[in-house]
Motif scaffolding. Structure first.
Motif, mmCIF file in Angstrom:
data_model
loop_
_atom_site.group_PDB
_atom_site.id
_atom_site.type_symbol
_atom_site.label_atom_id
_atom_site.label_comp_id
_atom_site.label_asym_id
_atom_site.label_seq_id
_atom_site.Cartn_x
_atom_site.Cartn_y
_atom_site.Cartn_z
ATOM 1 N N VAL A 55 -120.312 97.762 54.633
ATOM 2 C CA VAL A 55 -120.741 97.376 53.282
ATOM 3 C C VAL A 55 -122.258 97.468 53.171
ATOM 4 C CG1 VAL A 55 -120.793 95.497 51.591
ATOM 5 C CG2 VAL A 55 -118.723 95.908 52.921
ATOM 6 N N HIS A 56 -122.948 97.087 54.229
ATOM 7 C CA HIS A 56 -124.406 97.216 54.295
ATOM 8 C C HIS A 56 -124.753 98.346 55.256
ATOM 9 C CE1 HIS A 56 -124.705 92.761 52.993
ATOM 10 N NE2 HIS A 56 -124.925 93.555 51.956
ATOM 11 N N GLY A 57 -125.592 99.258 54.804
ATOM 12 C CA GLY A 57 -125.867 100.466 55.570
ATOM 13 C C GLY A 57 -126.737 100.283 56.786
ATOM 14 N N ASP A 58 -127.388 99.119 56.904
ATOM 15 C CA ASP A 58 -128.222 98.863 58.090
ATOM 16 C C ASP A 58 -127.485 97.983 59.101
ATOM 17 O OD1 ASP A 58 -128.231 96.554 56.568
ATOM 18 O OD2 ASP A 58 -130.409 96.224 56.694
ATOM 19 N N GLU A 59 -126.140 97.986 59.013
ATOM 20 C CA GLU A 59 -125.312 97.190 59.920
ATOM 21 C C GLU A 59 -124.282 98.113 60.587
ATOM 22 O OE1 GLU A 59 -123.767 93.941 57.595
ATOM 23 O OE2 GLU A 59 -125.763 93.349 56.897
ATOM 24 N N ASN A 88 -120.005 101.830 52.343
ATOM 25 C CA ASN A 88 -121.318 102.245 51.833
ATOM 26 C C ASN A 88 -121.863 103.438 52.631
ATOM 27 O OD1 ASN A 88 -123.909 102.418 50.765
ATOM 28 N ND2 ASN A 88 -124.600 100.439 51.567
ATOM 29 N N PRO A 89 -121.272 104.623 52.479
ATOM 30 C CA PRO A 89 -121.710 105.761 53.304
ATOM 31 C C PRO A 89 -123.142 106.212 53.038
ATOM 32 C CG PRO A 89 -120.116 106.465 51.639
ATOM 33 C CD PRO A 89 -120.126 104.968 51.625
ATOM 34 N N THR A 90 -123.614 106.114 51.795
ATOM 35 C CA THR A 90 -124.988 106.561 51.536
ATOM 36 C C THR A 90 -125.995 105.607 52.172
ATOM 37 O OG1 THR A 90 -125.065 105.425 49.371
ATOM 38 C CG2 THR A 90 -124.349 107.730 49.400
ATOM 39 N N GLY A 91 -125.677 104.318 52.197
ATOM 40 C CA GLY A 91 -126.534 103.355 52.878
ATOM 41 C C GLY A 91 -126.518 103.556 54.382
ATOM 42 N N GLU A 98 -128.812 98.573 51.032
ATOM 43 C CA GLU A 98 -128.249 98.935 49.734
ATOM 44 C C GLU A 98 -127.693 100.355 49.749
ATOM 45 O OE1 GLU A 98 -131.392 97.959 50.262
ATOM 46 O OE2 GLU A 98 -131.375 95.888 49.520
ATOM 47 N N ASN A 99 -127.008 100.725 48.672
ATOM 48 C CA ASN A 99 -126.503 102.094 48.535
ATOM 49 C C ASN A 99 -127.603 103.001 47.993
ATOM 50 O OD1 ASN A 99 -126.651 101.497 45.792
ATOM 51 N ND2 ASN A 99 -124.554 102.112 45.331
ATOM 52 N N ARG A 100 -127.267 104.227 47.656
ATOM 53 C CA ARG A 100 -128.261 105.214 47.202
ATOM 54 C C ARG A 100 -128.982 104.763 45.938
ATOM 55 N NH1 ARG A 100 -124.174 109.668 44.354
ATOM 56 N NH2 ARG A 100 -123.330 108.170 42.855
ATOM 57 N N ASP A 101 -128.340 103.884 45.145
ATOM 58 C CA ASP A 101 -128.922 103.423 43.881
ATOM 59 C C ASP A 101 -129.627 102.084 44.017
ATOM 60 O OD1 ASP A 101 -127.854 105.667 42.452
ATOM 61 O OD2 ASP A 101 -125.887 104.681 42.500
ATOM 62 N N ARG A 107 -122.932 92.135 46.779
ATOM 63 C CA ARG A 107 -123.208 91.252 45.646
ATOM 64 C C ARG A 107 -122.714 91.914 44.356
ATOM 65 N NH1 ARG A 107 -123.764 88.836 49.533
ATOM 66 N NH2 ARG A 107 -125.458 87.444 50.204
ATOM 67 N N ASP A 108 -121.679 92.751 44.491
ATOM 68 C CA ASP A 108 -121.234 93.564 43.359
ATOM 69 C C ASP A 108 -119.727 93.434 43.117
ATOM 70 O OD1 ASP A 108 -121.833 95.350 41.261
ATOM 71 O OD2 ASP A 108 -121.265 97.092 42.465
ATOM 72 N N TYR A 109 -119.137 92.319 43.567
ATOM 73 C CA TYR A 109 -117.694 92.152 43.445
ATOM 74 C C TYR A 109 -117.301 91.222 42.297
ATOM 75 C CZ TYR A 109 -116.680 94.725 47.728
ATOM 76 O OH TYR A 109 -116.540 95.724 48.677
ATOM 77 N N GLY A 110 -118.184 91.081 41.298
ATOM 78 C CA GLY A 110 -117.861 90.282 40.125
ATOM 79 C C GLY A 110 -116.947 91.034 39.171
ATOM 80 N N SER A 111 -116.887 90.574 37.930
ATOM 81 C CA SER A 111 -115.945 91.154 36.974
ATOM 82 C C SER A 111 -116.324 92.558 36.524
ATOM 83 C CB SER A 111 -115.826 90.245 35.742
ATOM 84 O OG SER A 111 -117.086 90.086 35.111
ATOM 85 N N SER A 112 -117.618 92.926 36.661
ATOM 86 C CA SER A 112 -118.071 94.251 36.209
ATOM 87 C C SER A 112 -118.963 94.894 37.269
ATOM 88 C CB SER A 112 -118.829 94.137 34.886
ATOM 89 O OG SER A 112 -118.038 93.541 33.886
ATOM 90 N N PRO A 113 -118.388 95.455 38.328
ATOM 91 C CA PRO A 113 -119.200 96.060 39.387
ATOM 92 C C PRO A 113 -120.120 97.159 38.841
ATOM 93 C CG PRO A 113 -116.922 95.836 40.103
ATOM 94 C CD PRO A 113 -116.941 95.526 38.640
ATOM 95 N N ALA A 114 -121.374 97.158 39.318
ATOM 96 C CA ALA A 114 -122.334 98.160 38.863
ATOM 97 C C ALA A 114 -122.233 99.451 39.649
ATOM 98 C CB ALA A 114 -123.749 97.595 38.974
ATOM 99 N N SER A 115 -121.706 99.390 40.869
ATOM 100 C CA SER A 115 -121.693 100.554 41.746
ATOM 101 C C SER A 115 -120.368 101.303 41.654
ATOM 102 C CB SER A 115 -121.928 100.135 43.191
ATOM 103 O OG SER A 115 -120.841 99.347 43.662
#
Length: 250
Positions: A55-59, A88-91, A98-101, A107-115
């Motif tokens: 989920v995190h690209g530095d892990e 998170n392959p781009t991360g 974070e991802n490429r964006d 922190r994106d698992y709410g009702s309206s994911p941005a990614s």
């Protein structure tokens, strides 16, 4: 900063998954890289186990631990599995949290994911329900292994204690009394009540699974990024094995 060859890792996971009897499919694609999900079913009434990593690209240790568990055929036969090994392959390619964006996917698992990654995953998951969920992470500030654990069976096994005991020979136990501005003791984190809000727009993956996918036991592992990666992979594998064994025999 650790950069991973995600295409090579994805191919190794695909090969190991096939040998371990898992089916691999893709729930989306980012920058030409497929987003894989691994499934293996025992029976319709078998316990449902969810595992995620990357989920995190530095892990890097978590996806490598999933690969190691597949190679060892370390997932017990008596459960149904849904595994997201490279969220998170781009991360992971860039070695960034974070991802490429620039979005922190955890922190994106709410009702309206941005990614796009999490929208695709949430759509694929639909209303699936899980008994045990395990989200594998690392922490650059950690001085040993620590864990977030939630169980709806208050009289059930001490999953946190068992996980800490399994990881300790490889990474030790985190000694901090505050982690991410939350109280902690002997490797256990204790999120305050206001963090446990199902309607947060910055909802973490583990809490979405707890609140929206009926997880009976929700585990988030954290290995210390500053330690040797071989030890961190071994700790993640040991915790996976111990928690799954306990869940399936309790």
């Amino acid at each position: 900063m650790v950069h991973m060859n995600v295409e090579a890792l994805s191919e190794r996971i695909k090969e190991a998954a096939n040998l371990a009897g898992f089916n691999l499919s893709y729930y989306g694609e980012i920058d030409g890289i497929g987003l894989p999900v691994l499934e293996r079913r025992c029976s319709d009434d078998a316990p449902e186990i969810y595992i995620s990593s990357g989920v995190h690209g530095d892990e890097p240790a978590p996806p490598m631990a999933v690969l190691e568990m597949l190679k060892l055929k370390g997932f017990p036969e008596s459960a149904n599995y849904t595994i997201f090994p490279l969220i998170n392959p781009t991360g992971l390619q860039a070695g960034t949290r974070e991802n490429r964006d620039g979005i922190d996917l955890n922190r994106d698992y709410g009702s309206s994911p941005a990614s796009e990654e999490i929208r695709s995953q949430v759509d694929w998951l639909g209303k699936r329900k899980f008994g045990l969920t395990m989200c594998l992470h690392e922490d650059y500030d950690g001085n040993g292994f620590y864990i977030y654990a939630h169980s709806k069976d208050k009289d059930g096994p001490d999953y946190a204690g068992l996980a800490i005991g399994a990881a300790h020979p490889f990474t030790g136990t985190d000694t901090r009394t505050e982690i991410d501005e939350m109280p902690a003791k002997d490797g256990r984190m204790f999120p305050p009540i206001d963090v446990m809000d199902r309607n947060r727009e910055d909802l973490p993956e583990a809490l979405r699974l707890l609140f929206h996918h009926s997880a009976q036991v929700s585990i988030t592992t954290e290995t210390p990024s500053g330690q040797n990666i071989t030890s961190r992979i071994a700790a993640q594998c040991a915790v996976l094995s111990q928690v799954m064994k306990t869940f399936l025999t309790s």
